[in-house]
Design an enzyme around this catalytic site. Structure first.
Site, short mmCIF file in Angstrom:
data_model
loop_
_atom_site.label_atom_id
_atom_site.label_comp_id
_atom_site.label_asym_id
_atom_site.label_seq_id
_atom_site.Cartn_x
_atom_site.Cartn_y
_atom_site.Cartn_z
N VAL A 15 54.57 11.78 55.20
CA VAL A 15 53.55 11.63 54.15
C VAL A 15 52.85 12.96 53.84
O VAL A 15 52.72 13.34 52.67
CB VAL A 15 52.53 10.54 54.56
CG1 VAL A 15 51.40 10.44 53.54
CG2 VAL A 15 53.23 9.19 54.70
N GLY A 187 62.94 7.08 56.36
CA GLY A 187 61.53 7.46 56.44
C GLY A 187 60.58 6.35 56.04
O GLY A 187 59.43 6.61 55.67
N GLU A 190 57.34 3.09 60.60
CA GLU A 190 56.30 3.81 61.34
C GLU A 190 56.96 4.55 62.50
O GLU A 190 58.07 4.19 62.93
CB GLU A 190 55.29 2.81 61.90
CG GLU A 190 54.56 2.00 60.86
CD GLU A 190 53.71 2.86 59.94
OE1 GLU A 190 52.79 3.51 60.41
OE2 GLU A 190 53.98 2.88 58.73
N LYS A 205 46.92 -3.89 56.63
CA LYS A 205 46.77 -3.76 55.18
C LYS A 205 46.01 -4.95 54.58
O LYS A 205 45.16 -4.78 53.69
CB LYS A 205 48.15 -3.62 54.52
CG LYS A 205 48.81 -2.28 54.84
CD LYS A 205 50.27 -2.26 54.46
CE LYS A 205 50.91 -0.91 54.73
NZ LYS A 205 52.36 -0.91 54.61
N1 HSE Z 1 55.97 1.60 57.60
C1 HSE Z 1 55.29 1.22 56.42
C2 HSE Z 1 56.14 0.22 55.66
C3 HSE Z 1 55.02 2.44 55.59
O1 HSE Z 1 57.31 0.06 56.01
O2 HSE Z 1 55.65 -0.44 54.75
C4 HSE Z 1 54.02 2.25 54.50
O3 HSE Z 1 52.76 1.86 54.97
#
Ligand code: HSE
Length: 401
Positions: A15, A187, A190, A205
């Site tokens: 990021v 990518g 996490e 979230k």
């Molecule tokens: N690892 C998270 C996902 C990245 O796959 O949504 C974005 O927050």
């Protein structure tokens, strides 16, 4: 001469690097919109051994104090993982009078309200569009697009990695491990993919949305949080044979004036707005009392989509209102009955009044969630909330008969 906005980055992983490159790529447009030059002054990294490909004039350091001591610093982009040291760093930058843009979901879910108050006290902006659903502008939609509505419910595919894995298992027939490896290579996942596949990422979230929309969160212990580990290829195929797809969905609504959250795998029909949300995409469906149901979809992970939201935050950082949206008052409601897809052996449902489907070993059932779960407590059957289908409730009620 045009004024300069001095910025720094905390973190230079997928990021952070994405933000650095996006500022370079969009510089002309950004500077025209901001009417300021944008200068990246410094980058805080964790491992000083790795050579970073950045402009020679940018300070690259492992020491946060070097950033804090910069003579001029207006905005900090934070893109590291976990609550600490991000919480300490951001508090210090806010206290120093810097605006902060963060993508850190866990930090915001844990300490969002505290950081918002601190930012308000120091008269700086705290923006975090990228923390929920990457490039989808859900926070600005809630803050600015449907501000006069009462929000009855929000549900979303909020973890791109889980959606990607479920989709790859269904469409390409990959195993869970193969699909996860692919998501990591791209990518999306996490650093610790447990956060993705066990539902933690979607959980953080939806908590951020709960703070924003209702001004509070449910007690964390009261939240049913499930990941995608227990979804088997067998279940995916059974659902598919019935025209259903299994999606990992986080849901937020008010019940008796308190926010209620579930994070779980759900069977959705073709009529459901999330049915065709594939790959790493996220989707959010917001039910406004005036606007009706609004669905937004788009890439939920990856360097560019996340950087897009963070760079966008830069444009509004100093006209920021730091307080949450606080849509108060929503209808009071009691636990309602829901429909479920039940996949299991015939013997598992013996004695229960369920609606058989065209698939052997798959049934539709209706009831209050707590009662359905209690009746199936000792069963090995899989239970998925069912959305986008209207059942004949007189025959699908789950009860011992
Ligand atoms: N690892 C998270 C996902 C990245 O796959 O949504 C974005 O927050």
């Amino acid at each position: 001469m045009m004024e300069t906005l001095h910025v720094a980055l905390i973190g230079f992983g997928t990021v952070g690097k994405g933000v650095y490159e996006s500022i370079g790529k969009q510089r002309e447009q950004l500077e025209a919109l901001l009417r300021k030059k944008v200068s990246i002054e410094a980058i805080l990294i964790q491992n000083g051994e790795i050579k970073r490909e950045v402009d020679d004039r940018v300070l690259v350091t492992t020491d946060v104090d070097e950033l804090l001591n910069l003579p001029k610093l207006d905005v900090v982009f934070e893109a590291i993982i976990g609550v600490e040291p991000a919480h300490t760093y951001l508090s210090r930058f806010i206290e120093k009078g810097c605006h902060v843009i963060t993508a850190n979901k866990e930090l915001l879910a844990t300490s969002g309200n505290e950081l918002r108050k601190l930012a308000e006290k120091h008269n700086v902006g705290l923006r975090y569009e990228a923390a929920v659903a990457a490039s989808i502008p859900i926070l600005s939609t809630l803050r600015e697009g449907i501000r006069s509505n009462q929000i009855k419910e929000i549900s979303g595919i909020l973890n791109g990695t889980s959606n990607f894995i479920l989709n790859e298992c269904q469409v390409s027939g990959l195993s869970f491990e193969e699909a996860l490896r692919l998501a990591q290579e791209k990518g999306y996942a996490e650093a610790d993919p447990t956060n993705d596949v066990d539902g933690w990422d979607a959980f953080y979230k939806i908590l951020i949305l709960s703070d924003l929309v209702y001004g509070k969160q449910p007690e964390w212990e009261s939240i049913s949080r499930k990941g995608i580990r227990e979804v088997t290829s067998f279940d995916i195929k059974k659902a598919e044979a019935l025209g259903l797809r299994i999606k990992h969905i986080a849901n937020l609504r008010l019940q008796k004036e308190e926010p209620v959250i579930t994070v779980e795998s759900v069977a959705v029909s073709e009529a459901h707005p999330f049915f065709n949300v594939t790959g790493v995409n996220n989707a959010l469906s917001v039910a406004g009392n005036l606007a009706g149901n609004i669905t937004l979809t788009g890439p939920g992970a990856g360097a560019d989509p996340t950087a897009s939201a963070m760079v966008e935050d830069l444009l509004s950082i100093d006209r920021n209102s730091t307080e949450p949206v606080y849509y108060s008052q929503i209808e009071k409601g009691n636990a309602v009955e829901e429909d479920f897809l039940l996949i299991g052996d015939d013997s598992e449902v013996r004695g229960l009044e369920v609606l058989p489907t065209s698939e052997k070993g798959a049934y539709y059932v209706t009831g209050k969630r707590s009662e359905v779960e209690a009746l199936l407590e000792h069963s090995k059957a899989s239970l998925y909330p069912l959305q986008g289908l209207t059942l004949n409730h007189s025959t699908s009620r789950l009860a011992v008969v």
